[in-house]
Design a protein around this motif. Structure first.
Motif, short mmCIF file in Angstrom:
data_model
loop_
_atom_site.label_atom_id
_atom_site.label_comp_id
_atom_site.label_asym_id
_atom_site.label_seq_id
_atom_site.Cartn_x
_atom_site.Cartn_y
_atom_site.Cartn_z
N THR A 101 -55.48 -14.34 -42.37
CA THR A 101 -54.59 -15.35 -41.79
C THR A 101 -55.31 -16.23 -40.80
OG1 THR A 101 -53.94 -14.00 -39.87
CG2 THR A 101 -52.70 -13.64 -41.92
N PHE A 102 -54.64 -17.32 -40.43
CA PHE A 102 -55.02 -18.13 -39.29
C PHE A 102 -54.14 -17.71 -38.11
CE2 PHE A 102 -56.24 -20.86 -42.88
CZ PHE A 102 -57.54 -21.22 -42.51
N ASP A 103 -54.78 -17.17 -37.06
CA ASP A 103 -54.07 -16.73 -35.85
C ASP A 103 -53.00 -15.68 -36.14
OD1 ASP A 103 -55.54 -18.09 -33.99
OD2 ASP A 103 -54.07 -19.67 -33.63
N GLY A 104 -53.17 -14.89 -37.20
CA GLY A 104 -52.25 -13.80 -37.48
C GLY A 104 -50.99 -14.19 -38.21
N HIS A 105 -50.91 -15.43 -38.72
CA HIS A 105 -49.69 -15.90 -39.36
C HIS A 105 -49.99 -16.43 -40.76
CE1 HIS A 105 -47.53 -15.79 -35.51
NE2 HIS A 105 -48.62 -16.33 -34.98
N PHE A 106 -49.04 -16.24 -41.66
CA PHE A 106 -49.06 -16.92 -42.96
C PHE A 106 -47.69 -17.54 -43.18
CE2 PHE A 106 -48.22 -17.02 -47.60
CZ PHE A 106 -49.07 -18.06 -47.88
N PRO A 107 -47.62 -18.87 -43.28
CA PRO A 107 -48.72 -19.83 -43.10
C PRO A 107 -49.26 -19.79 -41.67
CG PRO A 107 -46.77 -20.88 -44.09
CD PRO A 107 -46.34 -19.54 -43.58
N GLY A 108 -50.46 -20.36 -41.50
CA GLY A 108 -51.04 -20.44 -40.17
C GLY A 108 -50.23 -21.36 -39.28
N PRO A 109 -50.58 -21.46 -38.01
CA PRO A 109 -49.85 -22.34 -37.09
C PRO A 109 -49.81 -23.77 -37.61
CG PRO A 109 -51.44 -20.99 -35.90
CD PRO A 109 -51.72 -20.79 -37.35
N THR A 110 -48.68 -24.42 -37.43
CA THR A 110 -48.57 -25.83 -37.76
C THR A 110 -49.20 -26.64 -36.63
OG1 THR A 110 -46.54 -25.50 -39.03
CG2 THR A 110 -46.98 -27.74 -38.23
N ILE A 111 -50.27 -27.34 -36.93
CA ILE A 111 -50.96 -28.16 -35.93
C ILE A 111 -50.35 -29.56 -35.97
CG2 ILE A 111 -53.18 -29.09 -35.19
CD1 ILE A 111 -54.51 -26.73 -36.64
N GLU A 112 -49.86 -30.02 -34.83
CA GLU A 112 -49.25 -31.35 -34.73
C GLU A 112 -50.09 -32.23 -33.80
OE1 GLU A 112 -45.18 -31.57 -33.75
OE2 GLU A 112 -44.52 -30.12 -35.26
N VAL A 113 -50.44 -33.42 -34.29
CA VAL A 113 -51.26 -34.33 -33.49
C VAL A 113 -50.73 -35.75 -33.62
CG1 VAL A 113 -53.33 -32.92 -33.71
CG2 VAL A 113 -52.87 -34.69 -35.39
N PRO A 114 -50.81 -36.55 -32.53
CA PRO A 114 -50.41 -37.97 -32.63
C PRO A 114 -51.46 -38.77 -33.41
CG PRO A 114 -50.40 -37.19 -30.35
CD PRO A 114 -51.14 -36.18 -31.15
N ARG A 115 -51.02 -39.78 -34.08
CA ARG A 115 -51.93 -40.65 -34.81
C ARG A 115 -52.94 -41.27 -33.84
NH1 ARG A 115 -50.33 -45.76 -38.80
NH2 ARG A 115 -52.48 -46.42 -39.22
N GLY A 116 -54.21 -41.26 -34.25
CA GLY A 116 -55.26 -41.89 -33.47
C GLY A 116 -55.84 -41.04 -32.35
N ARG A 117 -55.35 -39.82 -32.17
CA ARG A 117 -55.88 -38.97 -31.10
C ARG A 117 -56.90 -37.99 -31.68
NH1 ARG A 117 -51.75 -36.08 -27.18
NH2 ARG A 117 -51.53 -38.27 -26.56
N LEU A 118 -58.13 -38.07 -31.19
CA LEU A 118 -59.20 -37.21 -31.65
C LEU A 118 -58.94 -35.75 -31.25
CD1 LEU A 118 -62.14 -37.02 -32.85
CD2 LEU A 118 -62.94 -37.24 -30.49
#
Length: 628
Positions: A101-118
């Protein structure tokens, strides 16, 4: 064999002992590599029977699991995601089972990012042990090979799998990033090491997903649990469409899976990768399909919803299966008038679209849907996988769908809140492309998908990277020589330039410039083709008369003929990174490559990936000029 829904239903139930201790062994007839498969065939619109327990597990017994959310803060923020073993319960009637797994979860954590942010992500490999699943290859014999049944069918586990180390390369599917951050399949890391990736996120708001991409292993490691969502947000565009958010926005990761069984034939919960061994030497196996459908790691879950609109970010992470998704009401009737398609793989459409039929979702494709439950208060609806030619919600063991149900929605009471999508807004960046929008000097590339066994040294599914040549320079007909007559009457002569992954890299794209890619399907299977590092729009889909192709010579004896253009459905008119290519079709897409580096394109059927993957390079145009 009869395809009458009642006959099929009776055949299923006659083989079942319904209950928590029972196993239904559905029948599936093997489909040869050249058997017709259609992702868009019309369904028979007829009421379906009431759902019943199947395959040894009760349906709709467990609530949908929602992955945790990780939101990096600030431009250039760092985020560490750990790949580690965990024990996961996929159904309340089963024990916890080991997964990667990613971080112990399936699915892994949902990564949320704003557009244009590195964002810089450290993918830390903390895995250990062997890949946590059982893999078997059942010899093909008389009758129906049982790859879509639970259990090993007497086959011994593949011994080589136990010796494979936890060697991973994480790919952010759909990301526009440099080649060094793309998760190159051979740049994998072992436990104790980390993969460092940088994602500019300078692209449209979209539903992306991350997964392992280590060479030769994805058909096992994704099945073992290494997948998760990655959402790029753009409030300006999302708010303009009035989309549900917060508790009313839910990711749905779909996949089909199989389970091992104990001595009494009951499912143990242990993941089982069972395929049919079609040919022992050189080895050729079937693609994986499984009888159980998981949503967010739970088999046939339910979700309690209010009588209002919800936004669902859906990804198909199956090895091979194409889902044809349809919403059914309590009577088994289609309720697609409650569904709006608002986005595709690479972003939002300019305005919501009401689908007229089931929505096909091939392996790795995504759909951004809004479902309005306001007219279904105090009712239960089902999301089902519609098998072509079979009544919605009906089992189709002959077509490989022994259980069509995906999940259940339990609509509560209270005051309904209807979804009122606004008209197209000027704030939307979406523009539908036409061939006239592609620059006249755009590079043209050709990829041919021949039938399996088109080359003596390639009995498996493969693809050919082609180059246009003067017909006077080659022997026509000849092996690897394809001629095609296009709608404008021009006959183009194509010569096979590369086939294997390790062949010379001939495709070099100029950074920032448009290209048109032509995928010509000569096999009858559906191949979901994925191009890394970019987004594209499908310009056209045309039917081809493939009668001029000769299987024995592996080339054309007379030019293939373009017969007619096919209309593009709504789910193919948005920005994409996966496009399905069916036999007898010429599919053309337009893409621009804005990030330099070395990438790949490939079929996203995971059993095909090893033999249907080719590299390409993107570099600045000025650098390319130095070669001349």
């Amino acid at each position: 064999m009869s395809r009458d829904p009642d006959v099929i239903r009776r055949r299923i139930l006659q083989t079942a002992v319904v209950g928590a201790t029972a196993v239904v062994v559905g029948a599936e007839s093997w489909r040869s590599p050249d058997a017709p498969v259609s992702a868009t065939a019309p369904a028979v619109r007829a009421p379906s029977p009431a759902p019943a327990p199947a395959l040894g597990l009760d349906k709709f017994a467990d609530p949908l699991r929602i992955p945790p959310v990780r939101r990096p803060r600030g431009d250039g923020a760092g985020l560490t995601i750990r790949l580690r073993p965990a024990r996961v319960r996929v159904h309340s009637q089963l024990p916890e089972v080991p997964m990667w797994t990613f971080d112990g979860h399936f699915p892994g954590p949902t990564i949320e990012v704003p557009r244009g942010r590195l964002v810089r992500v450290t993918w830390q490999n903390e895995l250990s042990g062997a890949i946590p699943l059982v893999a078997v290859e059942v010899p093909a014999g008389d009758g129906d090979p049982p790859k879509n049944h639970p259990g090993r069918d007497g086959a011994d586990p593949v011994e080589a799998l136990a010796a494979i180390p936890p060697w991973t390369a994480v790919h952010l599917h759909g990301a526009h990033t440099g080649g060094g951050n793309d998760g190159w399949a051979e740049n994998a890391v072992l436990p104790g090491a980390a993969q460092l990736s940088e994602y500019p996120n300078d692209q449209r708001a979209a539903t992306l997903w991350y997964h392992d991409h280590a060479m030769h292993l994805t058909r096992y490691t994704i099945m073992a649990g290494l997948a998760g969502f990655y959402l790029i947000r753009d409030p300006k565009e999302e708010d303009a469409l009035g989309l549900p958010s917060g508790d009313y926005e839910i990711p749905l990761m779909l996949c089909d899976r199989n389970l091992d069984t104990d001595a009494s034939g009951r499912p143990t919960g242990r993941l089982l990768n069972k395929v049919v061994l079609r040919r022992p030497e050189p080895k050729v196996t079937s693609e994986f399909t499984g009888p159980y459908t998981m949503v967010n790691g739970v088999i046939w879950p339910y979700l309690k919803v209010k009588p209002r609109a919800y936004r669902f970010r859906i990804a198909n992470v199956s090895n091979y299966r194409t889902f044809r998704l349809m919403l059914l009401d309590e009577n088994g009737e289609p309720a697609m008038d409650a569904v709006r398609l608002v986005g595709t793989d690479q972003g939002l459409l300019g305005a919501p679209v009401t689908p007229a039929d089931a929505i096909p979702l091939a392996a790795a494709e995504r759909a951004d849907l809004v479902i309005d439950f306001s007219r279904h208060r105090d009712r239960r609806l089902r999301l089902v996988n519609v098998s072509p030619g079979v009544a919605p919600g009906t089992p189709d063991p002959d077509g490989g769908v022994p259980e069509p149900d995906v999940m259940q929605f339990r609509v509560g009471g209270g005051s309904p809140v209807a979804f009122a999508p606004p008209r197209p807004s000027s704030s939307s960046s979406f523009r539908r492309m036409t061939p006239a929008d592609v620059p006249a000097d755009a590079q043209r590339r050709w990829v041919v998908i021949p039938p399996p066994g088109a080359s003596p040294d390639q009995p498996v599914n493969t693809m050919w990277e082609m180059e246009e040549v003067d017909p006077a320079q080659v022997a026509v007909p000849g092996p690897g020589i394809i001629q095609i007559s296009l709608a404008d009457g021009q006959v183009r002569t194509l010569r096979r330039a590369a086939q294997a992954y390790e062949d010379r890299t001939g495709a070099v794209a100029a950074r920032g410039q448009w290209e048109t890619w032509h995928f010509l399907g000569l096999t009858r299977e559906v191949h979901p083709m994925h191009i890394h590092g970019t987004a594209f729009q499908v310009l056209s889909r045309a039917r081809i008369d493939r009668g001029g192709y000769n299987d024995s010579t592996g080339g054309t004896t007379t030019p293939l003929k373009q017969v007619a253009e096919e209309p593009l459905p709504a789910w193919e008119q948005g920005w994409k990174d996966v496009v399905t290519v069916t036999g007898g079709q010429l599919v053309t897409v337009a893409a621009r490559f804005d990030h330099p580096g070395r990438f790949v394109y490939h079929c996203h059927i995971l059993e095909h990936e090893m033999h249907m993957m080719r590299p390409f390079v993107v570099m600045p145009h000025e650098v390319m000029m130095l070669q001349h």
